[in-house]
Motif scaffolding. Structure first.
Motif, mmCIF file in Angstrom:
data_model
loop_
_atom_site.group_PDB
_atom_site.id
_atom_site.type_symbol
_atom_site.label_atom_id
_atom_site.label_comp_id
_atom_site.label_asym_id
_atom_site.label_seq_id
_atom_site.Cartn_x
_atom_site.Cartn_y
_atom_site.Cartn_z
ATOM 1 N N ASP A 192 26.845 31.682 54.644
ATOM 2 C CA ASP A 192 26.815 32.024 53.218
ATOM 3 C C ASP A 192 27.197 30.812 52.370
ATOM 4 N N LEU B 192 35.108 26.710 58.562
ATOM 5 C CA LEU B 192 35.140 28.027 59.182
ATOM 6 C C LEU B 192 34.651 28.002 60.628
ATOM 7 N N SER C 127 34.083 25.086 53.160
ATOM 8 C CA SER C 127 34.087 26.362 53.869
ATOM 9 C C SER C 127 33.069 26.386 54.993
ATOM 10 N N PRO D 236 32.916 33.218 66.365
ATOM 11 C CA PRO D 236 32.980 34.636 65.974
ATOM 12 C C PRO D 236 31.907 34.971 64.932
ATOM 13 N N LYS D 237 31.341 36.154 65.015
ATOM 14 C CA LYS D 237 30.258 36.559 64.113
ATOM 15 C C LYS D 237 30.691 36.486 62.656
ATOM 16 N N GLU D 238 31.881 36.960 62.337
ATOM 17 C CA GLU D 238 32.351 36.931 60.947
ATOM 18 C C GLU D 238 32.439 35.500 60.430
ATOM 19 N N ALA D 239 32.949 34.596 61.268
ATOM 20 C CA ALA D 239 33.070 33.198 60.866
ATOM 21 C C ALA D 239 31.708 32.564 60.647
ATOM 22 N N SER D 240 30.763 32.842 61.527
ATOM 23 C CA SER D 240 29.426 32.261 61.378
ATOM 24 C C SER D 240 28.724 32.803 60.141
ATOM 25 N N ASP D 241 28.908 34.091 59.844
ATOM 26 C CA ASP D 241 28.293 34.679 58.653
ATOM 27 C C ASP D 241 28.843 34.050 57.383
ATOM 28 N N ARG D 242 30.164 33.916 57.307
ATOM 29 C CA ARG D 242 30.780 33.322 56.119
ATOM 30 C C ARG D 242 30.400 31.855 55.977
ATOM 31 N N SER D 243 30.316 31.156 57.102
ATOM 32 C CA SER D 243 29.920 29.754 57.071
ATOM 33 C C SER D 243 28.485 29.600 56.562
ATOM 34 N N HIS E 53 39.483 29.169 49.665
ATOM 35 C CA HIS E 53 39.505 28.528 50.985
ATOM 36 C C HIS E 53 39.818 27.037 50.849
#
Length: 254
Positions: A155, A187, A183, A146-153, A235
Motif C-alpha cells: 500500500d 515493514l 514504510s 507476514p501477510k499483514e506486513a506485505s499488504d501494508r508495505s 510510522h
C-alpha cells in the motif's frame, strides 16, 4: 463544450509570472485533461504563440509527472485520480478553471506548470533504499514475510512521487512521501538492518531541502492520487524518534 482557462505562465525561474486567460471551444467530454491542454497548445502554436509547458509522460496515472493545481486542488477535483486520468466529463460547459504549478519552496518553477522536483530524488538518495549484495535473485521462500506486513508495505509502495502532498500541505511538508518510502521498506524483514539510519537520513535531508513540518492537517491524504493513508507518517515519526533516542546513525552515536 466551452472551457475558460486561467493558466499560470512563467518563462523561466527568474520571471515574475502571471495568470493568462484562454478559451477552448468544442472540448469533447471524452478528452482527458492533458488532451484538452494539447488542443489548447495546438491552437497557440498555430497562432505563433508559445505553448503551455506542462509535465507528463505515461498518461496512465503511474509516473506522477503530470501534477498541477486545478482550482486550488492538486490533480483537480476527482479523488484518487492523477491529472492525466481526469476527464473533461467531470466539468460542464462554461466552467472557468484556474491552473497553477505546485507551490512549494522546495519545488521551484522551471517554466509555466513545470517545477523542479529533484528534491524528492535527493530524499530517496539519502535513505529511500535497502543496501543489498548483488548477485542472483534469492529464492522466493528464503525470507518469510507476514501477510499483514506485505499488504501494508505494498500500500505504501503505491506512492508515485508526484508531489501533490507537498503542494497541498499548508506547510509544504514532504511527510506523506517520506512516510510512504520509509514504510514500504521498514515493514519488510529486508529493511530492518538500516531502518534507523534510513529514518534519520531522510528527515535530515528533508530539512536541508527546506520542506516544512507536518502538523497533521491531512490535506496530503485528501489529494494523494494513490490514496495513501497518513498512518505512514506515524510510522516514520516512530522510527525517527526511536533512532534519535538511541543515537544510531548520527555523529557520536553508538
Amino acid at each position: 463544450m466551452r472551457i475558460i482557462l486561467h493558466i499560470w505562465r512563467q518563462k523561466s525561474a527568474g520571471d515574475k509570472g502571471r495568470m493568462v486567460r484562454y478559451e477552448v471551444p468544442d472540448v469533447n467530454s471524452d478528452m482527458s485533461f492533458l488532451e484538452m491542454l494539447d488542443v489548447l497548445n495546438e491552437a497557440l502554436i498555430a497562432k505563433g504563440e508559445d505553448p503551455v509547458a506542462f509535465d507528463h509522460d505515461c498518461r496512465e496515472g503511474i509516473c506522477g509527472m503530470c501534477g498541477a493545481m486545478v482550482n486550488g486542488v492538486a490533480h483537480g477535483p476527482l479523488r484518487g485520480t492523477t491529472l492525466c486520468q481526469l476527464h473533461m466529463r467531470h466539468f460542464k460547459d462554461g466552467d472557468e478553471l484556474f491552473i497553477e504549478p505546485w507551490r512549494a519552496r522546495a519545488f521551484p518553477v522551471i517554466r509555466d506548470l513545470v517545477v523542479d522536483r529533484s528534491a524528492f530524488d535527493r530524499l530517496i538518495a539519502a535513505g529511500g533504499f535497502i543496501s543489498v549484495a548483488t548477485g542472483s535473485a534469492p529464492d522466493g521462500n528464503d525470507v518469510l514475510v507476514p501477510k499483514e506486513a506485505s499488504d501494508r508495505s505494498m500500500d505504501a509502495a503505491a506512492c508515485i512521487g508526484c508531489g501533490a502532498c507537498v503542494a497541498m500541505c499548508p506547510n509544504a511538508a514532504a511527510a506523506l512521501f517520506m512516510g510512504a518510502k520509509l514504510s514500504h521498506l521498514g515493514l519488510l524483514p529486508q529493511g530492518q538492518p538500516e531502518r534507523s539510519r534510513r529514518a534519520l537520513a531522510m528527515v535530515a535531508q528533508a530539512r536541508a531541502e527546506l520542506f516544512g513540518s507536518c502538523t497533521n492537517i491531512a490535506e496530503c491524504e485528501a489529494v494523494c492520487p494513490k490514496e495513501i493513508k497518513i498512518e505512514v507518517i506515524a510510522h516514520m515519526n516512530r522510527d525517527f524518534i526511536q533512532a534519535a533516542w538511541a543515537g544510531r546513525g548520527v555523529p557520536g552515536g553508538e
